[in-house]
Design a protein around this motif. Structure first.
Motif, PDB file in Angstrom:
ATOM      1  N   GLY A 146       0.866  -1.182   0.000  1.00 24.70           N
ATOM      2  CA  GLY A 146       0.000   0.000   0.000  1.00 24.70           C
ATOM      3  C   GLY A 146       0.891   1.216   0.000  1.00 24.70           C
ATOM      4  N   HIS A 147       0.304   2.418  -0.108  1.00 23.49           N
ATOM      5  CA  HIS A 147       1.139   3.625  -0.020  1.00 23.49           C
ATOM      6  C   HIS A 147       0.578   4.571   1.033  1.00 23.49           C
ATOM      7  N   TYR A 148       1.506   5.104   1.850  1.00 20.34           N
ATOM      8  CA  TYR A 148       1.082   5.977   2.947  1.00 20.34           C
ATOM      9  C   TYR A 148       1.118   7.446   2.561  1.00 20.34           C
ATOM     10  N   ALA A 170      -9.339   7.191   1.468  1.00 16.09           N
ATOM     11  CA  ALA A 170      -9.520   6.113   0.490  1.00 16.09           C
ATOM     12  C   ALA A 170      -8.225   5.809  -0.268  1.00 16.09           C
ATOM     13  N   ASP A 171      -7.383   6.814  -0.425  1.00 13.06           N
ATOM     14  CA  ASP A 171      -6.185   6.679  -1.268  1.00 13.06           C
ATOM     15  C   ASP A 171      -4.976   7.150  -0.476  1.00 13.06           C
ATOM     16  N   ASP A 172      -4.308   6.278   0.316  1.00 12.38           N
ATOM     17  CA  ASP A 172      -4.556   4.851   0.335  1.00 12.38           C
ATOM     18  C   ASP A 172      -4.527   4.355   1.779  1.00 12.38           C
ATOM     19  N   LYS A 173      -4.568   5.327   2.753  1.00 13.66           N
ATOM     20  CA  LYS A 173      -4.347   4.897   4.145  1.00 13.66           C
ATOM     21  C   LYS A 173      -5.466   3.994   4.648  1.00 13.66           C
ATOM     22  N   GLU A 198       5.937   7.327  -1.879  1.00 14.50           N
ATOM     23  CA  GLU A 198       6.130   8.188  -3.061  1.00 14.50           C
ATOM     24  C   GLU A 198       5.211   7.810  -4.214  1.00 14.50           C
ATOM     25  N   GLU A 199       4.186   7.021  -3.949  1.00 16.51           N
ATOM     26  CA  GLU A 199       3.352   6.545  -5.057  1.00 16.51           C
ATOM     27  C   GLU A 199       2.683   7.706  -5.781  1.00 16.51           C
ATOM     28  N   GLU A 200       2.238   8.687  -5.000  1.00 18.80           N
ATOM     29  CA  GLU A 200       1.508   9.810  -5.601  1.00 18.80           C
ATOM     30  C   GLU A 200       2.445  10.770  -6.327  1.00 18.80           C
ATOM     31  N   SER A 201       3.740  10.567  -6.212  1.00 16.61           N
ATOM     32  CA  SER A 201       4.636  11.408  -7.004  1.00 16.61           C
ATOM     33  C   SER A 201       5.455  10.576  -7.980  1.00 16.61           C
ATOM     34  N   CYS A 231      -3.379  -3.286  -2.394  1.00 16.70           N
ATOM     35  CA  CYS A 231      -4.704  -2.785  -1.995  1.00 16.70           C
ATOM     36  C   CYS A 231      -4.766  -1.282  -2.243  1.00 16.70           C
ATOM     37  N   ASP A 232      -5.181  -0.895  -3.450  1.00 15.02           N
ATOM     38  CA  ASP A 232      -5.200   0.531  -3.813  1.00 15.02           C
ATOM     39  C   ASP A 232      -6.200   0.801  -4.931  1.00 15.02           C
ATOM     40  N   THR A 233      -7.191  -0.073  -5.075  1.00 13.59           N
ATOM     41  CA  THR A 233      -8.176   0.116  -6.150  1.00 13.59           C
ATOM     42  C   THR A 233      -9.585   0.020  -5.555  1.00 13.59           C
TER      43      THR A 233
HETATM   44 ZN    ZN Z   1      -3.490   5.226  -4.406  1.00 11.73          ZN
END
Ligand code: ZN
Ligand code: BES
Length: 461
Positions: free
Chosen positions: A88-90, A125-128, A159-162, A186-188
């Protein structure tokens, strides 16, 4: 195995689980803005401590960007069962425009809505909220059974969002430690907000920023206008040339390598009976705007796009100013599908722009992230096990779907570590991810945790 004691514990512990999520949501871990670097580190440390509290050997690993959280739980002494990695991404998206939020983005709370209670706040929701569903499932399982059923690795990125700039080097440097039998991402979301879904096709992303330079300084448009080239005019022409009148992208070679949908996927998607009128209606639209010979689901899941995300130049303050500007700028992103090579497309886009520049005009390109599309093979037995577990929890058969968004790591598990990845998650289409008033349904969180308990049980065999 009788799962009821574990599921009952999840139900009873829900208020405490929500409190934990709210605590994590209070940390403004915006990865793209350097001003929040310390908060990203704080979110990573919070997760490390939480994973340690349920028996994981967890640490935050430094990178040139934000830390990665890596945690391990050893399986049974005889090493039976699979080794599964959970991702997942924090990190979260920036919050602007702030004035469109009904509450402060990092002061999360549970709110009642017409569709039931939701957790409101950036990252819910995205993504915590989503990554906490598997952590809470581990907690409940461990509390009830004393130990987790097999070897588990948790890998949380900041860093997923960047665009995940540190990801490939980190995966290469730590390949042996990260390699598992399968990655669970788990990110969808759910399909149409009600059907549990496993994503088997995910678009990639290519980012570009362009600056068009004309005269060597801003000019008076009365003194120079007509004789001097206006860079905004050139930029407009370039941007307008990206699509033809049928919605097809007109960059030469853009569709090279793009494959038609397999018969199997086409029939899977046809059976989904997607309500595109409702989908567009919810956001105030009515007519699908992509390639006119494609179905709306193809436009969203299996066809590439070219989008202008921002455009600026000249005078944009109050009132009017007769300026002929020296520069014009735009930010673009392209969603990519399997068969397209992001770096090759970057060159094709640049060549297409250069070919249209009149005399005296130059262009400067700035590269943003590039990640290829992902196509998941569904042969691994975990796909059927997860499908069965999701169907059981949600009371409807789980669907195999596409995802129009991008999660860079999805393809890298295969290319860097040779592992398959399974994507599932519990978001709703109206969660407003990346937008003001982001929310996660309490039901998504609750049934998400319960779903993972069922997945663990099925994978344990
Ligand atoms: Zn996400
Ligand atoms: N969680 C999303 C991906 C997603 C989007 C899933 C829509 C389901 C529906 C992810 O965090 C995301 O937003 N990714 C970015 C990636 C980019 C910044 C490299 C995206 O798709 O724009």
């Amino acid at each position: 195995m009788d799962l009821n004691p574990i599921l009952s514990r999840v139900d009873a512990d829900l208020p405490a689980a929500m409190d934990r999520l709210l605590e994590l949501l209070r940390i403004p871990s915006i990865s793209t803005d350097p001003a929040f670097a310390e908060d990203c580190a704080r979110a990573a440390d919070w997760l490390v401590a939480d994973l340690q509290s349920i028996g994981f050997a967890a640490s935050a690993r430094p990178t040139p960007g934000h830390p990665m959280v890596v945690a391990h739980y050893d399986g049974p002494p005889d090493n039976s069962g699979p080794h599964i990695l959970f991702y997942g991404h924090y990190d979260v998206q920036p919050v602007d425009p702030l004035d469109l939020w009904d509450r402060a983005p990092f002061d999360p709370a549970v709110e009642e809505t017409a569709k039931g209670p939701v957790i409101r706040g950036r990252g819910s929701a995205d993504d915590k909220g989503q990554l906490m569903t598997f952590i809470e499932a581990f907690r409940a399982w461990k509390a009830e059974k004393g130990s987790l059923p097999f070897k588990i690795t948790v890998f949380l990125e900041g860093e997923e969002e960047s665009g995940s700039p540190s990801l490939i080097p980190f995966m290469r440097d730590n390949a042996a430690e990260l390699r598992a039998d399968l990655a669970m991402i788990c990110d969808t979301g759910l399909f149409e907000s009600k059907v549990p879904a496993i994503v088997t096709m995910l678009r990639g992303l290519l980012g570009e920023e362009i600056t068009i330079h004309g005269p060597n300084k801003d000019l008076h448009s009365g003194m120079y206008g007509g004789a001097a080239i206006n860079p905004i005019r050139v930029l407009n022409k370039v941007l307008a040339s990206l699509h033809d009148e049928t919605g097809r992208i007109a960059i030469p070679g853009f569709y090279d390598g793009v494959r038609e949908l397999s018969d199997e996927m086409r029939s899977q998607w046809q059976s989904l009976a997607f309500d595109h009128a409702a989908f567009l209606g919810d956001v105030g639209l009515s007519v699908p705007a992509g390639e006119q010979d494609r179905t709306p689901l193809e436009m969203l899941w299996s066809r590439p796009t070219a989008e202008v995300n921002g455009i600026w130049g000249g005078y944009i303050g109050a009132g009017s100013k007769t300026v002929l500007p020296a520069e014009a700028h735009a930010k673009l992103t392209f969603r990519l599908v399997p068969g397209q090579d992001p770096l090759d497309l970057r060159e094709k886009f640049r060549a297409h722009v250069r070919a249209q520049l009149p005399a005296d005009v130059t262009v400067e390109f700035h590269a943003h992230g590039a990640s290829p599309a992902g196509e998941m093979t569904v042969d691994h037995p975990a796909f059927q096990a997860t499908r069965a577990a999701l169907s059981e929890e949600w009371g409807r058969p789980a669907a195999f779907v596409g995802c129009g968004g991008s999660i860079p790591i999805a393809g890298y598990f295969k290319t860097e570590l040779g592992m398959d990845a399974l994507l599932t998650g519990f978001g709703h289409d109206d969660d407003q991810i990346h937008s003001p008033n982001e929310k996660y349904a309490v039901e998504s969180f609750h049934k998400g945790i319960r779903s993972w308990v069922r997945v663990l049980a099925r994978l344990a065999g």
